[in-house]
Each structure stands twice: as structure tokens, then as C-alpha cells.
Design a protein around this motif. Structure first.
Motif, PDB file in Angstrom:
ATOM      1  N   LEU A 122      10.289  12.438  -8.783  1.00 18.39           N
ATOM      2  CA  LEU A 122      11.550  11.703  -8.822  1.00 18.39           C
ATOM      3  C   LEU A 122      11.913  11.122  -7.460  1.00 18.39           C
ATOM      4  CD1 LEU A 122      13.993  10.835 -10.465  1.00 18.39           C
ATOM      5  CD2 LEU A 122      15.055  13.027  -9.914  1.00 18.39           C
ATOM      6  N   HIS A 123      11.676  11.882  -6.408  1.00 16.67           N
ATOM      7  CA  HIS A 123      12.013  11.393  -5.076  1.00 16.67           C
ATOM      8  C   HIS A 123      11.185  10.149  -4.731  1.00 16.67           C
ATOM      9  CE1 HIS A 123      13.437  11.335  -1.018  1.00 16.67           C
ATOM     10  NE2 HIS A 123      12.245  11.605  -0.510  1.00 16.67           N
ATOM     11  N   ALA A 124       9.902  10.181  -5.052  1.00 19.90           N
ATOM     12  CA  ALA A 124       9.047   9.023  -4.785  1.00 19.90           C
ATOM     13  C   ALA A 124       9.496   7.821  -5.608  1.00 19.90           C
ATOM     14  CB  ALA A 124       7.594   9.363  -5.098  1.00 19.90           C
ATOM     15  N   ARG A 125       9.895   8.052  -6.855  1.00 14.53           N
ATOM     16  CA  ARG A 125      10.376   6.957  -7.707  1.00 14.53           C
ATOM     17  C   ARG A 125      11.647   6.340  -7.126  1.00 14.53           C
ATOM     18  NH1 ARG A 125       9.373   5.312 -13.122  1.00 14.53           N
ATOM     19  NH2 ARG A 125       7.829   6.960 -13.273  1.00 14.53           N
ATOM     20  N   ARG A 126      12.530   7.161  -6.611  1.00 17.06           N
ATOM     21  CA  ARG A 126      13.763   6.639  -6.014  1.00 17.06           C
ATOM     22  C   ARG A 126      13.478   5.895  -4.718  1.00 17.06           C
ATOM     23  NH1 ARG A 126      17.749  11.747  -7.386  1.00 17.06           N
ATOM     24  NH2 ARG A 126      18.221  11.052  -9.494  1.00 17.06           N
ATOM     25  N   GLN A 127      12.512   6.373  -3.947  1.00 11.13           N
ATOM     26  CA  GLN A 127      12.133   5.650  -2.734  1.00 11.13           C
ATOM     27  C   GLN A 127      11.554   4.285  -3.089  1.00 11.13           C
ATOM     28  OE1 GLN A 127       9.620   8.776  -1.010  1.00 11.13           O
ATOM     29  NE2 GLN A 127      10.893   8.645   0.826  1.00 11.13           N
ATOM     30  N   ALA A 128      10.731   4.227  -4.120  1.00 15.30           N
ATOM     31  CA  ALA A 128      10.159   2.946  -4.547  1.00 15.30           C
ATOM     32  C   ALA A 128      11.257   2.028  -5.074  1.00 15.30           C
ATOM     33  CB  ALA A 128       9.094   3.177  -5.608  1.00 15.30           C
ATOM     34  N   LEU A 129      12.223   2.567  -5.815  1.00 20.85           N
ATOM     35  CA  LEU A 129      13.322   1.757  -6.330  1.00 20.85           C
ATOM     36  C   LEU A 129      14.195   1.198  -5.210  1.00 20.85           C
ATOM     37  CD1 LEU A 129      14.443   3.648  -9.519  1.00 20.85           C
ATOM     38  CD2 LEU A 129      13.914   1.229  -9.370  1.00 20.85           C
ATOM     39  N   SER A 130      14.268   1.897  -4.083  1.00 28.06           N
ATOM     40  CA  SER A 130      15.055   1.375  -2.966  1.00 28.06           C
ATOM     41  C   SER A 130      14.379   0.152  -2.354  1.00 28.06           C
ATOM     42  CB  SER A 130      15.263   2.446  -1.898  1.00 28.06           C
ATOM     43  OG  SER A 130      14.062   2.677  -1.202  1.00 28.06           O
ATOM     44  N   ALA A 148      13.515  -2.148 -12.030  1.00 32.33           N
ATOM     45  CA  ALA A 148      13.130  -0.858 -12.623  1.00 32.33           C
ATOM     46  C   ALA A 148      11.909  -1.002 -13.521  1.00 32.33           C
ATOM     47  CB  ALA A 148      14.296  -0.284 -13.412  1.00 32.33           C
ATOM     48  N   GLU A 149      11.774  -2.130 -14.205  1.00 29.42           N
ATOM     49  CA  GLU A 149      10.611  -2.352 -15.075  1.00 29.42           C
ATOM     50  C   GLU A 149       9.321  -2.397 -14.255  1.00 29.42           C
ATOM     51  OE1 GLU A 149       8.721  -6.043 -17.606  1.00 29.42           O
ATOM     52  OE2 GLU A 149      10.901  -5.916 -17.403  1.00 29.42           O
ATOM     53  N   VAL A 150       9.367  -3.076 -13.126  1.00 33.79           N
ATOM     54  CA  VAL A 150       8.183  -3.174 -12.262  1.00 33.79           C
ATOM     55  C   VAL A 150       7.849  -1.817 -11.663  1.00 33.79           C
ATOM     56  CG1 VAL A 150       7.287  -4.225 -10.158  1.00 33.79           C
ATOM     57  CG2 VAL A 150       8.520  -5.613 -11.795  1.00 33.79           C
ATOM     58  N   VAL A 151       8.862  -1.048 -11.289  1.00 36.92           N
ATOM     59  CA  VAL A 151       8.609   0.290 -10.736  1.00 36.92           C
ATOM     60  C   VAL A 151       7.987   1.187 -11.799  1.00 36.92           C
ATOM     61  CG1 VAL A 151       9.713   2.366  -9.808  1.00 36.92           C
ATOM     62  CG2 VAL A 151      10.360   0.132  -8.958  1.00 36.92           C
ATOM     63  N   GLY A 152       8.465   1.079 -13.036  1.00 36.45           N
ATOM     64  CA  GLY A 152       7.865   1.851 -14.121  1.00 36.45           C
ATOM     65  C   GLY A 152       6.407   1.495 -14.320  1.00 36.45           C
ATOM     66  N   ARG A 153       6.112   0.210 -14.268  1.00 37.85           N
ATOM     67  CA  ARG A 153       4.708  -0.231 -14.405  1.00 37.85           C
ATOM     68  C   ARG A 153       3.863   0.261 -13.237  1.00 37.85           C
ATOM     69  NH1 ARG A 153       2.357  -6.199 -14.126  1.00 37.85           N
ATOM     70  NH2 ARG A 153       0.327  -5.730 -14.980  1.00 37.85           N
ATOM     71  N   LEU A 154       4.447   0.217 -12.034  1.00 44.65           N
ATOM     72  CA  LEU A 154       3.743   0.694 -10.847  1.00 44.65           C
ATOM     73  C   LEU A 154       3.396   2.172 -10.987  1.00 44.65           C
ATOM     74  CD1 LEU A 154       2.870   0.398  -7.832  1.00 44.65           C
ATOM     75  CD2 LEU A 154       5.233   0.878  -7.240  1.00 44.65           C
ATOM     76  N   PHE A 155       4.335   2.981 -11.456  1.00 48.73           N
ATOM     77  CA  PHE A 155       4.103   4.419 -11.561  1.00 48.73           C
ATOM     78  C   PHE A 155       3.207   4.762 -12.749  1.00 48.73           C
ATOM     79  CE2 PHE A 155       7.158   4.800  -8.329  1.00 48.73           C
ATOM     80  CZ  PHE A 155       7.157   6.095  -7.869  1.00 48.73           C
ATOM     81  N   ASP A 156       3.273   3.982 -13.832  1.00 48.14           N
ATOM     82  CA  ASP A 156       2.508   4.335 -15.028  1.00 48.14           C
ATOM     83  C   ASP A 156       1.078   3.807 -14.996  1.00 48.14           C
ATOM     84  OD1 ASP A 156       4.778   5.560 -15.927  1.00 48.14           O
ATOM     85  OD2 ASP A 156       5.431   3.853 -17.145  1.00 48.14           O
ATOM     86  N   ASP A 165       0.835  -1.203   0.000  1.00 52.47           N
ATOM     87  CA  ASP A 165       0.000   0.000   0.000  1.00 52.47           C
ATOM     88  C   ASP A 165       0.873   1.257   0.000  1.00 52.47           C
ATOM     89  OD1 ASP A 165      -2.230  -1.567  -0.017  1.00 52.47           O
ATOM     90  OD2 ASP A 165      -2.822  -1.172   2.048  1.00 52.47           O
ATOM     91  N   HIS A 166       1.968   1.218   0.729  1.00 48.10           N
ATOM     92  CA  HIS A 166       2.869   2.373   0.771  1.00 48.10           C
ATOM     93  C   HIS A 166       3.509   2.616  -0.594  1.00 48.10           C
ATOM     94  CE1 HIS A 166       5.471   5.384   2.440  1.00 48.10           C
ATOM     95  NE2 HIS A 166       6.556   4.695   2.110  1.00 48.10           N
ATOM     96  N   MET A 167       3.863   1.551  -1.297  1.00 47.49           N
ATOM     97  CA  MET A 167       4.465   1.708  -2.630  1.00 47.49           C
ATOM     98  C   MET A 167       3.467   2.328  -3.612  1.00 47.49           C
ATOM     99  SD  MET A 167       7.581   0.798  -2.480  1.00 47.49           S
ATOM    100  CE  MET A 167       7.759   1.219  -0.764  1.00 47.49           C
ATOM    101  N   VAL A 168       2.201   1.938  -3.521  1.00 46.99           N
ATOM    102  CA  VAL A 168       1.186   2.529  -4.408  1.00 46.99           C
ATOM    103  C   VAL A 168       0.999   4.004  -4.062  1.00 46.99           C
ATOM    104  CG1 VAL A 168      -1.241   2.464  -5.107  1.00 46.99           C
ATOM    105  CG2 VAL A 168       0.020   0.337  -4.805  1.00 46.99           C
ATOM    106  N   THR A 169       1.036   4.336  -2.778  1.00 53.30           N
ATOM    107  CA  THR A 169       0.920   5.734  -2.373  1.00 53.30           C
ATOM    108  C   THR A 169       2.097   6.551  -2.907  1.00 53.30           C
ATOM    109  OG1 THR A 169      -0.235   5.045  -0.379  1.00 53.30           O
ATOM    110  CG2 THR A 169       0.660   7.260  -0.389  1.00 53.30           C
TER     111      THR A 169
END
Length: 159
Positions: A60-68, A73-81, A49-53
Motif C-alpha cells: 500500500l505504501h508503494a502504491r501511494r508513493q506511485a499515486l503521488s 489511478a487507472e494507470v497506477v493500477g495497470r502499472l502495479f498489475d 524506472d523508480h515507479m516500476v521498482t
């Protein structure tokens, strides 16, 4: 008493536990539905739930937090898009836990952990099952291919 002992240890050391959480998050956001034990699902749903938030913030900061937390990176891109866009009007509660019964090997309670607004897509097995399902000949009728029939045909052909 368990005062101030929040969180799930899951019988693992810290690095192993966080690696498990990362793997579960990658699988959840890649497939949008995973089967796991009830304790693991309850431990990881808050992180999911925190990652979706984070993804809904779209900076960019949120993307880097999710990447940590999610090393793919592909899954994070899908999550954000795609996933964050689906939950744009929802305030929390992005995951659901559905009980699936005990695991055959050790009886551990299995659950499905899935995203709430998951798009239902028919699986490959369902598609094959509808197209390739053919009628079987009843026992004893012509066309049945049992050992006995094959032996009789071979004996008739050789004799």
C-alpha cells in the motif's frame, strides 16, 4: 563548472517541470511507448524506472508513493498489475531510448522512450492497410477516375 548541479531543468520552473514529468509518466505507462525530445526522455527515464521498482514492491505504501507521482489511478493500477509482473525478474533498466531523428519544426532531436519488454501489437493503420489495399488502375486505362475522364463522360452523356 556544474559541481553539485545534477538534474535537468529543461528551461522550466519547478512546478511546470514536475507537471511535465507526471504527464510523460502517465503517457509512458498508458501507451508503453512515447515520442518526446531527447532531453525530456533522459530527464524522465529515472523516474519511470523508480515507479516500476515501486510497483514491484506491491504494498500500500508503494502504491501511494506511485499515486503521488502519477495522478491517474487507472494507470497506477495497470502499472502495479501488468507492468510490474512483466519486470519481476529484471533488476533495473526498464526503459529504452531509441533515436528518431530531428523534429521537422525546430530540429530538436526526437526519441522514442519505451518500456523494454513492450508487447508488440499491430496498430489499426497496419490492419486496415493489409485488408483495404486495392490495386489502382494505371493512368489512361479504363476505370481511372481523373478530371479529364469525368469531363469526357459527362460530355458524352449530355451530347
Amino acid at each position: 563548472m556544474r559541481h553539485r548541479n545534477a538534474g535537468y531543468k529543461l528551461g522550466r520552473v519547478t512546478q511546470h517541470r514536475w507537471a511535465l514529468f507526471r504527464n510523460l509518466l502517465v503517457a509512458l505507462f498508458r501507451h508503453e511507448r512515447i515520442t518526446t525530445t531527447e532531453a525530456k526522455a533522459k530527464a524522465v527515464r529515472g523516474l519511470a524506472d523508480h515507479m516500476v521498482t515501486l510497483a514491484k514492491r506491491e504494498n500500500l505504501h508503494a502504491r501511494r508513493q506511485a499515486l503521488s507521482m502519477i495522478p491517474d489511478a487507472e494507470v497506477v493500477g495497470r502499472l502495479f498489475d501488468t507492468i510490474a509482473a512483466r519486470f519481476a525478474d529484471r533488476h533495473g533498466g526498464y526503459t529504452r531510448i531509441i533515436k528518431a531523428g530531428p523534429r521537422p519544426g525546430d530540429g530538436a532531436p526526437l526519441v522514442f522512450l519505451e518500456l523494454v519488454d513492450r508487447v508488440e501489437t499491430p496498430t489499426d493503420k497496419d490492419k486496415k492497410g493489409e485488408k483495404e489495399k486495392k490495386e489502382r488502375a494505371p493512368k489512361g486505362e479504363a476505370g481511372a477516375t481523373g478530371r479529364r475522364k469525368r469531363k469526357e463522360k459527362a460530355a458524352a452523356a449530355s451530347g
